[in-house]
Design a protein around this motif. Structure first.
Motif, PDB file in Angstrom:
ATOM      1  N   CYS A 208      43.482  51.784  42.471  1.00 13.81           N
ATOM      2  CA  CYS A 208      43.907  50.270  42.532  1.00 13.81           C
ATOM      3  C   CYS A 208      45.437  50.793  42.846  1.00 13.81           C
ATOM      4  O   CYS A 208      46.103  51.748  42.305  1.00 13.81           O
TER       5      CYS A 208
ATOM      6  N   CYS B 242      47.273  49.784  39.294  1.00 19.19           N
ATOM      7  CA  CYS B 242      47.310  50.377  37.910  1.00 19.19           C
ATOM      8  C   CYS B 242      46.611  51.850  38.055  1.00 19.19           C
ATOM      9  O   CYS B 242      46.610  52.350  37.168  1.00 19.19           O
TER      10      CYS B 242
ATOM     11  N   SER C  89      43.978  52.748  38.499  1.00 15.60           N
ATOM     12  CA  SER C  89      42.540  53.047  37.949  1.00 15.60           C
ATOM     13  C   SER C  89      41.432  52.987  39.375  1.00 15.60           C
ATOM     14  O   SER C  89      41.644  52.603  40.397  1.00 15.60           O
TER      15      SER C  89
ATOM     16  N   CYS D  75      42.433  46.496  41.787  1.00 13.21           N
ATOM     17  CA  CYS D  75      41.045  46.266  40.857  1.00 13.21           C
ATOM     18  C   CYS D  75      40.868  45.015  40.470  1.00 13.21           C
ATOM     19  O   CYS D  75      41.786  44.249  40.389  1.00 13.21           O
TER      20      CYS D  75
ATOM     21  N   CYS E 230      43.254  44.078  37.509  1.00 16.22           N
ATOM     22  CA  CYS E 230      44.542  43.616  37.814  1.00 16.22           C
ATOM     23  C   CYS E 230      44.548  42.385  38.648  1.00 16.22           C
ATOM     24  O   CYS E 230      45.463  41.640  38.430  1.00 16.22           O
TER      25      CYS E 230
HETATM   26 ZN   LIG Z   1      44.304  47.894  39.017  1.00 16.97          ZN
END
Ligand SMILES: [Zn+2]
Ligand SMILES: [Zn+2]
Lengths: 199, 199
Positions: free
Chosen positions: A57, A60, A62, A69, A72
């Motif tokens: 992402c 963030c 991740s 993502c 988010c």
């Molecule tokens: Zn994210």
């Protein structure tokens, strides 16, 4: 034991999974070949799709197959609350524990000068950049309660405190020296709810 | 926890492996995605090749990617000695124990009338057919030392005894009621060397 090439390759491939030794790999290969080829084919397709299609992402950091993502881009989550974690496994652990509805940022581990891991390497500048233009009022520094995790939280706190952002750590209840990823959901949810504000 | 589709699919695919529960599947998925995508791609290729390219040996019924498996087509093995086993796992166990240089035949399990498994279902006619035109002088009935395994050995012995073929069972040393597949190599090699002739 001389396995034929494709069986050998399958056993070797399965040993690429964490925690899978030679005996377990043989047992898995036999199970797939003799009892469930459909499961083997599904796993092959899933591996290809994931290895090539899952990235990170942009906000963030991740694992995500989209630029942004699901956590988010979910409009139902609280933008004012940001939880900083040191691994993807920790995001999954907190999500599975439930009780948290803010956003996340995933560091690449924790500060460890001995291993050459400084603020840049673990993504602290990216964390600060991701917060620009967002109305974050509290940052939960949910790094592991280890020496490195505490040092990382302390370092980030030093950068954010001047900005007037409320800073917190997870409440104790998490075993000292333990890894967040392996804490049970109940304890983790409790630790989140009882998080302590850094003065 | 709502994983993105490709991560969800990967975790589900890994759960198709025997002994892999949800937590282990998550840990494996994370390992592949974050630390070793090469291993994930290799496993995908190996699975595809094996699921589509591995069949059964036409002679001994063991897993093989050729019409005739490596053990059947190896000219260095003793054609006069035939070891009858009740699973592919047992072939691997005997090969890994070492000390046996004859041929194999793999039954599909053992006789179990309650489960509808008669001589036809477990491949006894195919065993007899595979022996035609071959100079087999001894058949080692290496079925498991369980009630079903003993009954299977007894049934096959009844068919082969009139042909003047020497019949043997593995020597004891194998735990009674145990599964051949899980016996250590040393015990298995010992049991093979000390096999007893059926009178
Ligand atoms: Zn994210
Ligand atoms: Zn064969």
């Amino acid at each position: 034991m001389s396995f034929s090439p494709r069986i050998r390759q399958l056993i070797d491939g399965l040993r690429g999974l964490p925690g899978v030794g030679p005996k377990t790999a043989q047992r898995m290969a036999l199970h797939l070949l003799e009892r469930d080829r459909g499961a083997g084919r599904q796993l092959a397709v899933a591996l290809e799709a994931a290895m090539d299609g899952v990235g990170y992402c942009q906000r963030c950091r991740s694992l995500s197959e989209e630029d942004l993502c699901r956590l988010c881009s979910d409009p139902g989550r609280d933008d004012s609350l940001l939880c900083v974690l040191q691994s993807q496994a920790d995001v999954w652990a907190v999500e599975q524990a439930g009780g948290f509805n803010g956003r996340y940022f995933v560091l690449k581990g924790s500060l460890s000068p001995i291993d050459g891991l400084g603020p840049e390497e673990i993504g602290i500048p990216a964390l600060l950049a991701s917060m620009q233009g967002r109305a974050v009022t509290e940052v939960i520094l949910a790094t592991n309660p280890t020496v490195e995790g505490e040092a990382t939280a302390h370092y980030i706190a030093g950068l954010l405190r001047p900005k007037g952002i409320r800073l917190s750590r997870l409440a104790h209840g998490i075993p000292l020296g333990g890894e967040l990823e392996f804490v049970d959901g109940g304890t983790l949810a409790h630790a989140l709810a009882g998080r302590t504000v850094l003065d």
